[in-house]
Design an enzyme around this catalytic site. Structure first.
Site, PDB file in Angstrom:
ATOM      1  N   TYR A 231       0.715  -1.691  -0.056  1.00  0.00           N
ATOM      2  CA  TYR A 231       0.122   0.382   0.350  1.00  0.00           C
ATOM      3  C   TYR A 231       1.030   1.132   0.055  1.00  0.00           C
ATOM      4  CZ  TYR A 231      -2.569   3.881   1.739  1.00  0.00           C
ATOM      5  OH  TYR A 231      -3.271   5.150   2.307  1.00  0.00           O
TER       6      TYR A 231
ATOM      7  N   ASP B  20      -8.625  -3.289  -0.873  1.00  0.00           N
ATOM      8  CA  ASP B  20      -9.913  -2.592  -1.254  1.00  0.00           C
ATOM      9  C   ASP B  20      -9.105  -0.854  -2.143  1.00  0.00           C
ATOM     10  OD1 ASP B  20      -8.371  -1.639   1.028  1.00  0.00           O
ATOM     11  OD2 ASP B  20      -9.994   0.040   1.302  1.00  0.00           O
TER      12      ASP B  20
ATOM     13  N   LYS C 155     -11.313  -9.301   5.590  1.00  0.00           N
ATOM     14  CA  LYS C 155     -11.996  -8.165   6.340  1.00  0.00           C
ATOM     15  C   LYS C 155     -12.838  -7.619   4.753  1.00  0.00           C
ATOM     16  CE  LYS C 155     -11.020  -3.447   7.747  1.00  0.00           C
ATOM     17  NZ  LYS C 155     -10.128  -2.811   7.536  1.00  0.00           N
TER      18      LYS C 155
END
Lengths: 565, 244
Positions: free
Chosen positions: A268, A303, A375
């Site tokens: 990320y 995500d 998640k």
């Protein structure tokens, strides 16, 4: 029960390719240290506080020491021996005293040799081991509190974000959220903290769209949620973020203050924050070793791929990232039960059959990672000011999470992209979750996608595309692939990005007692609890799975339902 | 033909019906409902109906209220600020750049002077973005070079020249002794001196800037608090067209 009829050979190939892609990066991570890893080590060894008299504002003492050591004798040998040698040489009691003397210009650091080196290494190891014992005690305390108060009655666990900028307000909002049904409270960080090369100190009250992650803020929230846990009769978990330039330090602070989950993604920072790739991989490895020791569940950030790219076209990049995150996590000693691999409900609702495609993607993740606490993250990209449509979309998101057996459900807000959530927005959002979990509690039992139907076919297609992409990454190398913009649209060469100057190649005599104590599945030195041996077994399983070549896919349990409990 | 005077439309012309929802810091109960009714009446809803209320915890109550708004809208008195350039989506920005430049548009950004607050420039440039919008790095047809914090003006000019920048973005958060104004003026003067007419489009941004200050600062555009990446990207397209 497996619903997608995935080919175990294809699954095994995907894992093998992920391991191959990760291998050279792990070697690089082992061969380097960073200023953040060295600071994290000293934090474990007990340094605290900040230099409030500095003209640039509060500078944490640990930054003063590490910067000065680097200036005077380099960090190639690690910060521990120069620091502990200086401590003894100047007859100082604590590292904080050493930091003050450093700031006063009284210390001249050098890399000790011979008996001096051995004494410094021993003293450093003792201090770091003391810090790790605190981490171990916190882990045991969590186990005790979970046993006393209990886990949430249902899966998925309900995960809710608070973000006021003021830790005291956060506590009020978090307590209300927990009373209204939230099981996990995440305190989102102030905008831009991920790019600070230090961890702010003390309780903070003025963040930008979030609250600074500090050791004191961690302590305040954990203490408040311990009180609320008693009141609501279940253990409320606390989450924060270990991404950015201070991953290792924030991981240490989380372990010292008994946080329960941390956002921690392998790529990320590189892709979305333009942090140097080497810096990220080195920091990530150390931080995950610390999380493994602390029993903290990591949350990965897949995500983000779907908010920057199209969620249908880029679905396979999520799978690839999950597989890479899984491998890096296993390598750092995290067992499956601590892998909160992420994915999200981000398909454009105008796409025909969008809900069935979401089910396919979510179920694919569930069946690829049967033992991981996945998640599941709500729609953000296609949320507009139309709050009613948003509320409906969140309802479908909740249903998809329930039907596909997701483990942690991040509660979606109908006012996403409009305002920071009102008290009532959170309450309505939790009402939405409660309705779906209650109305369809057992529906998973009846959910059997038709063999050869759209859901099954789509899942197979995404997995195949993931294998193709992994194959390409193995051929090109992960770092060149990142440099070429394989992930999203971001080109991140290994020598560029923020924090690149904080990466140091280790010398032959490099010493870091924290790394030494943390290598090897994060197992503590002392006697193991029951949970610990379960973790060991889990790690052994992985080792077996990874070594066993193409047959290992079948070793995984048939019953995925049991895995999510 | 729209009438000049209008009222909200529920199910009958002129009924004025609206729906609002809000929370009061009052424990749930008859008193709370009465309080909501009072607020609705003061908001100009008459008659108002509290159709739903429920407690949030012990000390808050949430309400849904329907009522007839007593106010009348005079359409002749409605004035809207027309933006001088349209707000474009990322794909529209990419399309426009491809069409007008036939190459990537180069953006160089950074914080000048001693300012180390990269929050603003990162919110605009980083792919992570701001307020739900992706940053300029996300745009396929933009090439973004983010120089980060504490960039000196000569360094910025040099880099803008070597990268053949079409636009330069500077962010200024620190405002002690008007540092943001002085730094920005120094920057625009340096670009004018070094490159004259051929200088890139200059954009300054920061929470304490007034968008009306562009002329005074010697830049082409000033963006204030709350600016999103999409607004900046749309302006870049607008500025390119102006220069073409």
């Amino acid at each position: 029960m497996a619903l997608l009829d995935l080919d175990p050979d294809v699954v095994a190939t995907a894992r093998r390719l992920a391991a191959l892609a990760a291998e050279p990066v792990v070697d690089i991570a082992r061969a380097h240290t960073t200023v953040a890893v060295e600071r994290a080590t000293l934090r474990l060894a007990g340094i605290t506080g900040a230099d409030t008299g500095h003209r640039a504002g509060d500078v944490p003492w640990v930054n003063r020491v590490v910067d000065t050591v680097r200036e005077q004798c380099g960090l190639e040998h690690g910060v521990v021996t120069p620091a502990f040698h200086a401590l003894r040489e100047h007859d100082l009691a604590t590292l904080t005293d050493l930091a003050e003397a450093t700031a006063a210009g009284q210390i001249r650091y050098r890399v000790p040799t011979g008996a001096d080196a051995r004494r410094a290494a021993k003293a450093g190891r003792t201090a770091v081991a003391r810090g790790l014992r605190t981490v171990d005690r916190n882990r045991a305390q969590r186990d005790r509190l979970v046993a006393r108060h209990g886990d949430p009655a249902q899966r998925p666990w309900i995960y809710l974000i608070v973000a006021t900028g003021d830790i005291d307000e956060d506590v009020v909002q978090a307590a209300n959220a927990a009373r209204a049904g939230a099981d996990v409270i995440a305190v989102i960080r102030s905008t831009g903290q991920s790019l600070l090369d230090y961890v702010p100190e003390g309780a903070t009250h003025h963040g930008f769209a979030g609250t600074y992650a500090t050791q004191e803020n961690f302590r305040i929230m954990r203490a408040a949620m311990d009180e609320v846990s008693k009141e609501v009769g279940r253990y409320i978990r606390v989450t924060n973020y270990a991404s950015g330039l201070c991953m290792p330090e924030i991981a240490v602070l989380a372990g010292l203050q008994r946080l329960d989950m941390m956002l921690n993604d392998s790529m990320y920072g590189i892709l979305f924050r333009d942090i140097n790739p080497i810096r990220t991989f080195v920091d990530q490895r150390f931080s995950r070793q610390v999380h493994a020791r602390a029993g903290i569940i990591i949350n990965t950030g897949e995500d983000n791929y779907l908010t920057t790219a199209d969620a249908v076209e880029a679905a396979h990049t999520v799978t690839v990232s999950q597989l890479l995150n899984e491998h890096f996590a296993h390598e750092a000693g995290l067992p499956d039960e601590l892998l909160g691999l992420g994915h999200a409900f981000e398909i454009n609702p105008e796409v025909p059959e969008s809900f069935r495609l979401e089910l396919a993607h979510a179920l694919l993740a569930r069946e690829l990672f049967p033992d991981a606490p996945l998640k599941w993250m709500p729609p953000t990209k296609h949320m507009t000011g139309d709050v009613w449509k948003g509320y409906l979309l969140d309802g479908f998101f909740n249903l998809a999470g329930l039907l596909t057996g997701q483990s942690i459900l991040l509660v979606g807000m109908m006012t996403e992209a409009v305002v920071t959530p009102f008290l009532s927005d959170r309450d309505l959002a939790l009402g939405n979750v409660r309705y779906v979990l209650n109305a369809a509690a057992g529906l998973r039992e009846d959910f059997r996608p038709a063999p050869g139907g759209l859901i099954v076919k789509r899942a197979h297609q995404v997995l195949d595309e993931a294998v193709d992409l992994l194959d390409r990454i193995v051929r090109d190398g992960l770092l060149p692939a990142i440099a070429d913009g394989t992930f999203g649209l971001m080109k991140r060469p290994p020598d560029a990005g923020k924090g690149a100057d904080g990466v140091i190649e280790k010398a032959d005599g490099y010493l870091n007692p924290a790394s030494d104590l943390l290598e090897g599945a994060g197992a503590p030195e002392r006697s193991a609890s029951g949970l610990m041996s379960a973790r060991r077994r889990a790690s052994a399983e992985h080792a077996k799975r990874e070594d066993a070549g193409s047959a290992q896919g079948r070793e995984r349990p048939e019953n995925t339902e049991g895995a999510t409990k | 033909m729209t009438k000049r005077h209008v009222r909200p439309y529920g199910d009958t012309t002129g009924d004025g019906m609206v729906q609002v929802s809000f929370t009061l810091p009052v424990p749930p109960g008859p008193k709370a409902d009465g309080a909501a009714l009072q607020l609705a009446t003061k908001m100009g809803l008459d008659p108002a109906m509290v159709v739903h209320s429920h407690g949030i915890g012990d000390s808050f109550t949430f309400f849904v209220v329907y009522g007839s708004a007593s106010h009348i809208v005079d359409l002749d008195a409605v004035t809207v600020v027309e933006r001088e350039y349209p707000l474009l989506s990322p794909s529209e920005v990419n399309g426009a750049v491809r069409k007008s430049l036939r190459r990537k548009l180069v953006v160089v950004g950074g914080c000048i002077g001693t300012d180390a607050h990269t929050v603003g420039i990162d919110a605009i440039l980083n792919i992570k973005g701001f307020a739900g919008e992706k940053g300029l790095e996300y745009y396929r047809e933009l090439r973004v070079i983010n120089l980060g914090a504490q960039v000196s003006v000569p360094e910025l000019v040099k880099r803008a020249r070597s990268e053949k920048a079409d636009a330069v973005l500077v962010s200024q958060v620190v405002t002690q002794r008007d540092a943001h104004i002085l730094n920005t003026r120094e920057m625009s003067a340096a670009f004018n001196e070094a490159m004259g007419e051929r200088r890139p489009v200059l954009i300054a941004g920061g929470p304490r800037f007034d968008p009306l200050m562009a002329g005074e600062l010697g830049v082409d555009r000033v963006f204030g608090r709350g600016t999103t990446p999409g607004e900046v990207a749309s302006f870049l397209v607008h500025a390119m067209k102006g220069n073409a």
